[in-house]
Design an enzyme around this catalytic site. Sequence first.
Site, mmCIF file in Angstrom:
data_model
loop_
_atom_site.group_PDB
_atom_site.id
_atom_site.type_symbol
_atom_site.label_atom_id
_atom_site.label_comp_id
_atom_site.label_asym_id
_atom_site.label_seq_id
_atom_site.Cartn_x
_atom_site.Cartn_y
_atom_site.Cartn_z
ATOM 1 N N CYS A 41 0.841 -1.445 -0.015
ATOM 2 C CA CYS A 41 -0.089 -0.121 -0.194
ATOM 3 C C CYS A 41 0.735 1.297 0.167
ATOM 4 C CB CYS A 41 -0.864 0.057 1.277
ATOM 5 S SG CYS A 41 -2.071 -1.496 1.217
ATOM 6 N N HIS B 111 -2.462 6.204 5.057
ATOM 7 C CA HIS B 111 -1.216 5.293 4.883
ATOM 8 C C HIS B 111 -0.025 5.851 4.443
ATOM 9 C CE1 HIS B 111 -0.274 0.829 4.998
ATOM 10 N NE2 HIS B 111 0.198 1.408 6.079
#
Length: 702
Positions: free
Chosen positions: A249, A305
């Site tokens: 990610c 993130h």
Amino acid sequence: MVGESGVDNDDVTLATVDVAGSKATKVKKQKKKSDKNVKGQKDASNGGSDNVVTLPTDSENEGENLPEKPITSKKKSKKVKDARNKVRNATSTFNAAKQREKGTISSKKKKKGKLVEIKESPVVFTYNGIDTSNDGTNNEVTSPNDINNNEVTSPNDINNNEVTSPNDVDSLEDTSPNPLSSAKNPTPKKPAFKKPAKPHIIFVIADDLGYNDIGYHTRGTGSVVDTPIINDLALSGVRLENYYVQPVCTPTRASLMTGRYPIRMGLQHGNIRQADPNCLPLDETTLPDKLRDLGYATHAVGKWHLGFSSPKCLPTQRGFDSYLGLIIGSAGHYNYTKKGRALYSNESVEWNHTGKYSTELYTEHAVDIIRKHDRSVPLFLYLSYQAVHSPIECPDVYQRRYKDKYPDLWRVESRSLSGRLKYLGLLESVDVGLGNLTQVLKNTRMWEDTVLVFTSDNGGRNNLFASNWPLRGEKNTLFEGGIKGSAFVSSPLLPPDVIGTVQTGLMHVSDWFPTLVEGVAGGVAETRLPLDGLNMWPTIAEGLPSPRWEILHNIDHMKYMRRPDKPLPPTPYPHNQWILYDYIPFYPRTYAAIRYDNWKLITGIENIEYSGWVPPEESFKQPIPMETVDNLGIYVRLYDITKDPEERDNIALSNRHIVFKLLHRLAHHNEHVVIPEHLYNDPAAIRAKETPEGISWNPWRS
């Protein structure tokens, strides 16, 4: 048909509208003959007088009364025609006013559907007629192309006009006089819609989406996945079938936001963890920075993130005007907690919304942004769903379609099938959410000026019920199943000749930065740091060849690292003889991969657990383990991806000149590698979790 006299030869129904707003009454006019037969004709019951047509009064609108005496047939034609047109206009405007007052639009035909036409905030989400927010609203929309319940003949035939009657479609900018209003106080004209100077950009990410978990990829794979909304958008746009992301990610999102390879930022090793004192480097210029300089309103919704150790790392400090979403990599879809609350609103922890499903929360907030947005200002909306990332949980309503469609399949007692069904529910929620998002864009007339991008961030996790079949590997590997993304661009702004096409030119996630800044927004993508991304808009919008011929998938010196000063002894595998060469441009035990035209080179050792071929659970096919094809101890793998997209035939030994050429390219990129720092849990991060409101993740550095 209309005769020469101007009177309809067929039965005509005239509507009389009370100027005070009462209900319309209907007066049916008898069928008339031609003008030659009408002239001089007498009605026996009327004592020889001419036929009489009763007309509606309109004294308040026109300032004069209609004549009370009978109208002769000679004068009748013009009077009837004028009155008929006047009443029709009055009826049309009256119906439109009633519909606007109700907030609804009448429909000629209703169909079954699963999406909600979003009218008032807060948004109501339904699935197959079931209200997931429990407020009793159940408005149906048949498809993302069914705008205001008007039938659309093609995905690009977008008609966002208000419908005043089933057979009468008027413009939103109707400037004709309103017969219902007083002549002294006419209804003011609506201002003309001002288009934005630049297109709106909607960028949607599905988290941990398997390559085989999107409807248009599943043919012949044994998968039951069906994503009708995503399919409609993709098939009415341009599908990107040679498109690559990073294995996990954080590196993908960093590359998207900066247009640069993760190796240049020290983010190539893996994800930023909760207590990691690291974030997207503060000297990087971000995509929202650039777009905001070009006049865009910028909003981020969903998973971030990219670090939060300092307030300077938060989305609203990195180019976004507002933010609502999960600040860390993963958490519960209902409680937004993973060892601490992680849902943020702008720059502080958001304690509301507990129990609200994440996909619905993010879609609802995105829809609210769109509804409140000034359409004349270009919008950049970054919508990053948590789904379909673990934990695998979602409302049962999103699983119902698969349960009903394949009832026998789920009766098999299997943990894998049970988990797969929940995963499909997660995927269904994204599909429904995207449908609600595009519907409100069309209802607000923003869709006609919008470019929508959809992408995955990495491959799916096979052990968490995703499917990358028939590709090899999964998330966190450099095989195709870990890095080949699913992506498309959908927009009414695309030329007709590229709509529905498949683009097979090489493309990397870093290309979105210059593509959106230069190609879509018309700005200059150049920053003070060198970009790796290329402007792909001519390739997408015009079908031109891709300017990209190479992709650096990654160089990670820390993964599966062994000390370079202690080389392995010779092994019986001839592939490992690469490390015994007197001269080799790039150390082959380093975990790395590069794509050059149709060639792909992987060096280092892959994790055997994640490097096989895993079919979808519902196909009941058996996985193919890695060791049945090649051995874990192989350090150099070369594949011709055009001929061997499943990476089954390692042809390194028979193409040594290609191997050395690609090793030289890896050596070139290796000169720009920034070694990752701060890869540890900072105790200060744990201490910062204690707050009066509860345990939460908070910035702990200045």
